[in-house]
Design a protein around this motif. Structure first.
Motif, PDB file in Angstrom:
ATOM      1  N   HIS A 126      -1.813  14.395  -1.154  1.00  0.00           N
ATOM      2  CA  HIS A 126      -2.904  15.038  -1.575  1.00  0.00           C
ATOM      3  C   HIS A 126      -4.068  15.218  -0.793  1.00  0.00           C
ATOM      4  CE1 HIS A 126      -0.367  15.557  -5.556  1.00  0.00           C
ATOM      5  NE2 HIS A 126      -0.352  14.129  -5.135  1.00  0.00           N
ATOM      6  N   GLN A 127      -3.933  14.556   0.471  1.00  0.00           N
ATOM      7  CA  GLN A 127      -5.202  14.691   1.535  1.00  0.00           C
ATOM      8  C   GLN A 127      -6.376  14.115   0.875  1.00  0.00           C
ATOM      9  OE1 GLN A 127      -4.967  19.145   2.565  1.00  0.00           O
ATOM     10  NE2 GLN A 127      -4.023  18.554   4.543  1.00  0.00           N
ATOM     11  N   LEU A 128      -6.303  12.935   0.303  1.00  0.00           N
ATOM     12  CA  LEU A 128      -7.369  12.260  -0.279  1.00  0.00           C
ATOM     13  C   LEU A 128      -8.159  11.407   0.866  1.00  0.00           C
ATOM     14  CD1 LEU A 128      -5.602  10.624  -3.637  1.00  0.00           C
ATOM     15  CD2 LEU A 128      -6.591  12.891  -3.092  1.00  0.00           C
ATOM     16  N   ASN A 129      -9.652  11.437   0.534  1.00  0.00           N
ATOM     17  CA  ASN A 129     -10.291  10.472   1.416  1.00  0.00           C
ATOM     18  C   ASN A 129     -10.372   9.201   0.942  1.00  0.00           C
ATOM     19  OD1 ASN A 129     -12.397   9.302   2.764  1.00  0.00           O
ATOM     20  ND2 ASN A 129     -14.019  10.799   2.378  1.00  0.00           N
ATOM     21  N   PRO A 130      -9.849   8.139   1.566  1.00  0.00           N
ATOM     22  CA  PRO A 130      -9.775   6.784   1.300  1.00  0.00           C
ATOM     23  C   PRO A 130     -11.082   6.218   0.847  1.00  0.00           C
ATOM     24  CG  PRO A 130      -8.365   7.138   3.261  1.00  0.00           C
ATOM     25  CD  PRO A 130      -9.107   8.169   2.989  1.00  0.00           C
ATOM     26  N   ASP A 131     -12.267   6.768   1.383  1.00  0.00           N
ATOM     27  CA  ASP A 131     -13.465   6.319   1.168  1.00  0.00           C
ATOM     28  C   ASP A 131     -13.877   6.607  -0.235  1.00  0.00           C
ATOM     29  OD1 ASP A 131     -13.781   5.131   3.645  1.00  0.00           O
ATOM     30  OD2 ASP A 131     -14.929   6.465   4.547  1.00  0.00           O
ATOM     31  N   ASN A 132     -13.390   7.785  -0.686  1.00  0.00           N
ATOM     32  CA  ASN A 132     -13.852   8.245  -1.961  1.00  0.00           C
ATOM     33  C   ASN A 132     -12.666   8.162  -2.984  1.00  0.00           C
ATOM     34  OD1 ASN A 132     -16.431   8.983  -1.149  1.00  0.00           O
ATOM     35  ND2 ASN A 132     -15.735  11.028  -0.473  1.00  0.00           N
ATOM     36  N   THR A 133     -11.556   7.087  -2.692  1.00  0.00           N
ATOM     37  CA  THR A 133     -10.320   6.999  -3.632  1.00  0.00           C
ATOM     38  C   THR A 133     -10.456   5.649  -4.275  1.00  0.00           C
ATOM     39  OG1 THR A 133      -9.117   8.665  -2.362  1.00  0.00           O
ATOM     40  CG2 THR A 133      -8.088   7.136  -3.878  1.00  0.00           C
ATOM     41  N   TYR A 134     -10.300   5.735  -5.519  1.00  0.00           N
ATOM     42  CA  TYR A 134     -10.639   4.282  -6.310  1.00  0.00           C
ATOM     43  C   TYR A 134      -9.331   4.143  -7.242  1.00  0.00           C
ATOM     44  CZ  TYR A 134     -15.597   5.169  -5.430  1.00  0.00           C
ATOM     45  OH  TYR A 134     -16.721   5.224  -4.904  1.00  0.00           O
ATOM     46  N   TYR A 135      -8.810   2.745  -6.864  1.00  0.00           N
ATOM     47  CA  TYR A 135      -7.770   2.294  -7.719  1.00  0.00           C
ATOM     48  C   TYR A 135      -8.269   1.159  -8.933  1.00  0.00           C
ATOM     49  CZ  TYR A 135      -3.299   0.667  -9.365  1.00  0.00           C
ATOM     50  OH  TYR A 135      -2.297   0.439 -10.443  1.00  0.00           O
ATOM     51  N   SER A 190       0.907  -1.270  -0.009  1.00  0.00           N
ATOM     52  CA  SER A 190       0.157   0.067   0.047  1.00  0.00           C
ATOM     53  C   SER A 190       0.806   1.337  -0.075  1.00  0.00           C
ATOM     54  CB  SER A 190      -0.909  -0.033   1.229  1.00  0.00           C
ATOM     55  OG  SER A 190      -0.089   0.067   2.436  1.00  0.00           O
ATOM     56  N   GLU A 191       2.256   1.320  -0.141  1.00  0.00           N
ATOM     57  CA  GLU A 191       2.979   2.230   0.204  1.00  0.00           C
ATOM     58  C   GLU A 191       2.511   3.556  -0.970  1.00  0.00           C
ATOM     59  OE1 GLU A 191       7.725   2.529  -0.638  1.00  0.00           O
ATOM     60  OE2 GLU A 191       7.378   1.259   1.128  1.00  0.00           O
ATOM     61  N   ALA A 192       2.545   3.023  -2.107  1.00  0.00           N
ATOM     62  CA  ALA A 192       2.383   4.316  -2.925  1.00  0.00           C
ATOM     63  C   ALA A 192       0.952   5.027  -2.671  1.00  0.00           C
ATOM     64  CB  ALA A 192       2.307   3.606  -4.464  1.00  0.00           C
ATOM     65  N   ALA A 193      -0.180   4.289  -2.450  1.00  0.00           N
ATOM     66  CA  ALA A 193      -1.574   4.765  -2.068  1.00  0.00           C
ATOM     67  C   ALA A 193      -1.258   5.678  -0.917  1.00  0.00           C
ATOM     68  CB  ALA A 193      -2.569   3.750  -1.936  1.00  0.00           C
ATOM     69  N   THR A 194      -0.594   5.071  -0.019  1.00  0.00           N
ATOM     70  CA  THR A 194      -0.731   5.931   1.292  1.00  0.00           C
ATOM     71  C   THR A 194       0.142   7.321   1.016  1.00  0.00           C
ATOM     72  OG1 THR A 194      -0.289   4.065   2.693  1.00  0.00           O
ATOM     73  CG2 THR A 194       0.569   5.697   3.721  1.00  0.00           C
ATOM     74  N   TYR A 195       1.349   7.344  -0.124  1.00  0.00           N
ATOM     75  CA  TYR A 195       2.020   8.650  -0.138  1.00  0.00           C
ATOM     76  C   TYR A 195       0.898   9.426  -0.912  1.00  0.00           C
ATOM     77  CZ  TYR A 195       4.593  11.451  -3.499  1.00  0.00           C
ATOM     78  OH  TYR A 195       4.874  12.704  -4.235  1.00  0.00           O
ATOM     79  N   LEU A 196       0.409   8.912  -1.756  1.00  0.00           N
ATOM     80  CA  LEU A 196      -0.701  10.072  -2.683  1.00  0.00           C
ATOM     81  C   LEU A 196      -1.862  10.456  -1.615  1.00  0.00           C
ATOM     82  CD1 LEU A 196      -1.157   8.043  -6.016  1.00  0.00           C
ATOM     83  CD2 LEU A 196       0.089   9.983  -5.673  1.00  0.00           C
ATOM     84  N   ILE A 197      -2.494   9.415  -0.666  1.00  0.00           N
ATOM     85  CA  ILE A 197      -3.402   9.842   0.081  1.00  0.00           C
ATOM     86  C   ILE A 197      -2.957  11.050   1.136  1.00  0.00           C
ATOM     87  CG2 ILE A 197      -4.757   9.046   2.057  1.00  0.00           C
ATOM     88  CD1 ILE A 197      -4.989   6.312   0.570  1.00  0.00           C
ATOM     89  N   ASP A 198      -1.770  10.729   1.581  1.00  0.00           N
ATOM     90  CA  ASP A 198      -1.154  11.771   2.593  1.00  0.00           C
ATOM     91  C   ASP A 198      -0.749  13.091   1.758  1.00  0.00           C
ATOM     92  OD1 ASP A 198      -1.326   9.885   4.503  1.00  0.00           O
ATOM     93  OD2 ASP A 198       0.635   9.446   4.630  1.00  0.00           O
TER      94      ASP A 198
END
Length: 207
Positions: A152-161, A142-150
């Motif tokens: 760009h302040q993304l909401n995981p519930d509304n983030t889709y891969y 999950s490293e890359a997703a964690t980086y992007l979420i942190d």
């Protein structure tokens, strides 16, 4: 409510690139006199990854996996013209942009991905593009997703891969984000699509 974000896979998702990839692997095998079975190779890379394939071959044949990787990367870079868009790619990217959805890329492709996206005039759709050379652990980490979420302040519930393989669903699941995938999955956060055009329909139906 925080805005929706899409993180895109490339090969088999936005880009129809598997024929170019297979052709590059065939040339690499030929250089090292390795027997090549196209369907077996296709099956393996869809289930796992090209990197897993090269590591397996290197171990079996006592070869340096880095050398194999270099030869394959060079061969693949020469085949950029063979890479075309998956049906509906440009339409769904434009729709997402118009809908205010922030878009990113996380791919196992190397920095050649940037050249391809530039050549196809897609680069401007993405806020940030991460490749295998960005330094993150490979999917399904999950490293890359964690980086992007942190960042760009993304909401995981509304983030889709958005991807096309089991590995992509596992990446979404491990990252605590939603998944849009061409495959069925037991992950309750996965939404199956059969074409990229399904994505706008899914979101418009939820409005």
């Amino acid at each position: 409510m925080q805005k929706t974000a899409f993180i895109w896979d490339l090969d088999g998702t936005l880009l129809d690139s598997y024929e170019a990839i297979l052709s590059g692997i065939e040339e690499t095998y030929a250089q090292f006199s390795i027997p090549y079975d196209k369907e077996k190779v296709r099956e393996f890379i869809l289930k796992f990854s090209v990197q897993d394939l090269l590591e397996k071959v290197a171990e079996e044949r006592k070869l340096d996996v880095e050398v194999l990787n270099q030869v394959r990367a060079q061969s693949l870079a020469e085949k950029n013209a063979q890479v075309v868009l998956m049906p509906g790619s440009r339409d769904v990217l434009a729709w997402a942009e118009e809908s205010g959805i922030q878009q990113f890329v996380y791919t196992h492709k190397g920095d050649n991905a940037l050249t391809i996206l530039r050549d196809l005039d897609l680069e401007s759709y993405f806020t940030e593009i991460l490749t295998s050379q960005s330094g993150f652990a490979r999917k399904p980490s999950s490293e890359a997703a964690t980086y992007l979420i942190d960042k760009h302040q993304l909401n995981p519930d509304n983030t889709y891969y958005i991807g096309d393989r089991t590995l992509d669903v596992e990446f979404a699941q491990n990252s605590g984000i939603q998944s849009l995938n061409f495959l069925e999955s037991t992950y309750e956060g996965n939404h199956r699509i059969q074409a990229l055009a399904d994505i706008s329909r899914i979101f418009e139906a939820e409005q």
